[in-house]
Design an enzyme around this catalytic site. Structure first.
Site, PDB file in Angstrom:
ATOM      1  N   CYS A   1       0.822  -1.209   0.000  1.00  0.00           N
ATOM      2  CA  CYS A   1       0.000   0.000   0.000  1.00  0.00           C
ATOM      3  C   CYS A   1       0.855   1.258   0.000  1.00  0.00           C
ATOM      4  CB  CYS A   1      -0.947  -0.014   1.186  1.00  0.00           C
ATOM      5  SG  CYS A   1      -2.128  -1.346   1.009  1.00  0.00           S
ATOM      6  N   GLU A   2       1.650   1.429  -1.034  1.00  0.00           N
ATOM      7  CA  GLU A   2       2.396   2.667  -1.267  1.00  0.00           C
ATOM      8  C   GLU A   2       2.529   2.801  -2.774  1.00  0.00           C
ATOM      9  OE1 GLU A   2       6.018   3.494   0.808  1.00  0.00           O
ATOM     10  OE2 GLU A   2       5.305   2.545   2.648  1.00  0.00           O
TER      11      GLU A   2
END
Ligand SMILES: *Cc1c(COP(=O)(O)O)cnc(C)c1O
Length: 437
Positions: free
Chosen positions: A361-362
């Site tokens: 989640c980046e």
């Protein structure tokens, strides 16, 4: 280099439009072991070791190749290199511990730490490992520890910072005034004089100017200075060096348009001047050491990953895979290029442009940007090449994703050399205090 030649040097080829690594169909390995998975080819590790060994052997009688363990510290990899006659360079107690567990004797290990603690020194001295110091204050501390343990002060070495470095990324340039490593000219003579006064009897010296060096000329400037300082220290302080260590840093062709490291030029620019120094100046006969990490293991390993999502957002097409920067951090950390190929060949599909994206989640979790590959589908398997150095060792369980398995290919057989982590592994060291239960 021809693309097929470039693949062949990594023991990769397409047979009937399927990707083979060593004698294995990669797609089948992915099905057997699951993904993401690191697959290491034993033969390549041996071939690379012997390639360097042959270069040194052609001009020197006495030398040690210390594999830089931090590149890939898997016990099987250490054992393979040990069996070829490799020595080892460790950066921590944990790496020394791993080497000893792999049956490597302490006389083959050098400990090039930095920011050493007293516990680091104790561990090294108790295990009879040569220490390569990184500051003057460390010399005082290590001397006290030798005395408190009543151990004989034999060999000591210092890391010299020649104030010139090189590397494929600023974080990988390990020499220069602003760099944390090594001892500069202004203190290096004091260091050896003090070590001699403390009663150390044998001396080594070390440099490591950077990593991923492809332009051999970058070694030249540092080496010329290094050799003259070696001579000067030897004469001024009055001893003969036991060893002179030139560090590692040999780059590999990550990109198909890159050439392999030019060892002929390295021989001319580094080894021959060293031999001339020994032959023509009265400095004894120090043993040459080098410390390749990446060169020995990077090309031995592919990271195999499966496509779960193909997402065309109207502007860009993302290929979503099950390996992310938790599995391979080099692209996001250094902007490193890893060539990515499908595990099959399509001669008919049209060429597309894709970003290969991991599940973390980046938004930086991109393993390959704007890659031109033929049209892919969900469920296809990709191979990320040259991941045997700073691949698994830098991986993490970020996003609570267990680390990948490691597989070894050897003489037509495949072996699990590290199981994939489980969810239990992720939690095993945690403790919940009673009041939260
Ligand atoms: C990392 C390191 C190496 C190996 O570097 P490579 O670029 O992988 O060859 C060698 N010596 C020291 C001291 C290191 O820190």
């Amino acid at each position: 280099m021809e693309y097929s030649e470039w693949l062949k040097r990594k023991d990769l080829q397409f047979i009937d439009n399927k990707l083979y690594f060593s004698s294995f169909n990669v797609q089948e390995l992915a099905m057997e072991y699951g993904t993401p998975v690191y697959i290491t080819n034993e033969k390549i590790v041996r071939t690379r070791f012997n390639q360097i060994n042959d270069v040194l052997k052609s001009v020197l009688n006495d030398y040690n190749i210390h594999y830089a363990v931090k590149a890939n510290s898997n016990l099987s990899v250490l054992t393979i290199l040990h069996s070829e006659g490799s020595y080892f360079d460790c950066t921590s107690q944990g790496e020394i511990y791993s080497c000893l567990k792999a049956g490597i004797t302490s006389d083959k290990i050098i400990y090039t730490g930095n920011m050493f603690t007293d516990e680091d020194f104790k561990f090294a001295i108790e295990n009879n490992v040569i220490i390569n110091l990184d500051s003057l204050s460390q010399l005082d501390r290590v001397n006290k520890i030798y005395e408190s343990l009543r151990k004989e002060k034999k060999v000591i070495s210092f890391r010299y910072n020649p104030e010139f470095g090189a590397g494929h990324h600023v974080h990988d340039i390990t020499a220069g005034k602003e760099i944390k490593f090594g001892i500069l000219d202004n203190q290096i003579f004091d260091a050896y004089q003090k070590a001699k006064d403390f009663g150390f009897r044998q001396f080594g010296i070390h440099i490591h100017i950077g990593s991923g060096i492809t332009n051999v000329m970058n070694y030249q400037k540092a080496i010329d200075k290094y050799l003259s300082i070696v001579e000067e220290i030897s004469k001024k302080v009055g001893f003969e060096f036991e060893f002179v260590d030139f560090g590692g840093g040999f780059g590999i062709p990550y990109h198909p348009n890159e050439e392999p490291f030019n060892f002929d030029l390295y021989k001319k620019l580094v080894l021959v001047p060293f031999i001339d120094l020994i032959n023509n100046r009265d400095i004894g006969e120090p043993v040459l050491k080098i410390e390749p990490g990446r060169f020995l293991t990077a090309e031995s390993t592919i990271l195999v990953t499966k496509i779960n999502t193909i997402k065309d957002n109207g502007y860009k097409t993302f290929v979503g895979v099950d390996a992310g920067f938790n599995t391979l951090i080099r692209p996001i950390l250094y902007g490193s290029y890893h060539h990515i190929i499908p595990c099959f060949m399509s001669e008919t599909a049209k060429t597309m442009k894709y970003d290969i994206a991991g599940p973390i989640c980046e938004s930086g979790d991109i393993l390959g940007k704007d890659r031109e590959i033929f049209e892919l589908n969900e469920g296809d398997t990709l191979a990320i090449l040259d991941t045997g150095a700073y691949g698994y060792t830098m991986s993490s369980c970020y996003n609570s994703r267990p680390r990948a398995a490691e597989i070894l290919l050897s003489n037509g057989k495949s072996y699990i050399i590290r199981e994939a982590e489980t969810y239990e592994d992720l939690l095993q060291n945690q403790k919940v205090p009673d009041h939260l239960k």
